[in-house]
Design an enzyme around this catalytic site. Structure first.
Site, PDB file in Angstrom:
ATOM      1  N   CYS A 175     -15.690  70.989 102.705  1.00  0.00           N
ATOM      2  CA  CYS A 175     -15.613  70.311 104.008  1.00  0.00           C
ATOM      3  C   CYS A 175     -14.721  71.054 104.998  1.00  0.00           C
ATOM      4  CB  CYS A 175     -15.109  68.885 103.832  1.00  0.00           C
ATOM      5  SG  CYS A 175     -13.579  68.783 102.925  1.00  0.00           S
ATOM      6  N   CYS A 177     -11.061  64.852  98.345  1.00  0.00           N
ATOM      7  CA  CYS A 177      -9.830  64.728  99.141  1.00  0.00           C
ATOM      8  C   CYS A 177      -8.636  64.430  98.242  1.00  0.00           C
ATOM      9  CB  CYS A 177      -9.961  63.611 100.174  1.00  0.00           C
ATOM     10  SG  CYS A 177     -11.302  63.871 101.341  1.00  0.00           S
TER      11      CYS A 177
END
Lengths: 127, 174
Positions: free
Chosen positions: A37, A106
């Protein structure tokens, strides 16, 4: 996709944003990135002579979940020894923040940032 | 049939974009669902599937980063779903600096500085794409992994480029 209340809280009121002087010997810096990402995370720990983390700061460029994950770990690591800090698992972070499967990376980023910072500290304190 | 075979071109990073676009138009006409208005349901379904695959193939091959990722997936390296973090300190430090610069530019609404950052990104992207191309020219596992490393870096650069474009649009609308 809906963010959990905890993610929104950390995202809107991130704890411990900022940085320390990376040349200070008591400061450990961990830099990690998520290629999937393009998120970048910097985690800095202030570590005392006994290996206890006195303070932590972060700077993250990424989505809400990445910011929340790093904000959360700066709270979690304070007061822990570096040995304790590296036992924090991404699954603990993901569970606390109720991250959906697509945002698990994340929490991995935050776990790896702690490890990278501790590695940095160890590499500079090998006497 | 892989995307390259669909267009009847050699598997590789270098390709003729004008030719690809022309072939796409041609193939799209052949499989366009409108041509199958009177055909059986089964034929219609096949036409719709072919048309969708052709669209996927074209959008993947026309842009260098998805093309490189697709090529690597054919070599068994799946970059899209990997969750491993990158820890190249120097590279990440530079990424951090550029993102901080972009933040400053945003606050100062400095269009000139934004343009020069954008130019720098374009130069960086060209540089890393050239390396991807060079690594992909050799068909061995070691060079595939080196190409993958460059693609990972490019993902950070493209992300930043997107953010620059986003800010550019915002500043020019204000």
């Amino acid at each position: 996709m809906a963010y959990s209340d905890k993610v929104i809280d950390h995202y809107e009121n991130p704890r411990n944003v900022g940085g320390f002087d990376k040349n200070d010997p008591s400061i450990a810096t961990g830099m990690v990135g998520a290629p999937a990402c393009g998120d970048v995370m910097k985690l800095q720990l202030k570590i005392d002579k006994n290996g206890v983390i006195e303070d932590a700061k972060f700077k993250t460029y990424g989505c809400g979940s990445a910011i929340a994950s790093s904000s959360l770990v700066t709270e979690w690591v304070k007061g822990k020894t570096i040995e304790e800090a590296v036992t924090i698992k991404n699954t603990d972070i993901a569970e606390e923040l109720a991250l959906p499967p697509v945002k698990i990376h994340c929490s991995i980023l935050a776990e790896d940032a702690i490890k990278a910072a501790v590695e940095d500290y160890k590499s500079r304190h090998q006497a | 049939m892989n995307y390259f075979e669909l267009f009847n071109i050699d598997v590789g990073f270098d390709l003729d974009l004008a030719q690809l676009s022309a072939d796409y138009q041609k193939l799209q006409k052949v499989s366009h669902p409108d041509r199958f208005a009177t055909a059986s349901d089964k034929q219609k379904l096949i036409a719709v599937q072919q048309s969708a695959q052709l669209n996927d193939a074209y959008s993947t091959l026309k842009s260098p980063l998805p093309r490189a990722e697709y090529l690597l997936s054919l070599k068994g390296i799946d970059l899209n779903h990997e969750k491993t973090t990158m820890q190249d300190n120097l590279f990440l430090m530079q990424q951090m600096e550029w993102r901080e610069q972009l933040e400053d530019i945003k606050h100062a609404q400095d269009i000139d500085a934004l343009e020069s950052l954008d130019e720098e990104m374009q130069t960086q992207i060209r540089l890393h794409l050239q390396r991807v191309k060079d690594w992909l020219a050799t068909d061995c596992s070691q060079s595939h992994h080196s190409a993958a490393d460059e693609v990972r870096k490019l993902k950070f650069l493209y992300k930043l480029r997107d953010e620059i474009a986003h800010l550019e649009e915002k500043l020019s609308n204000d």
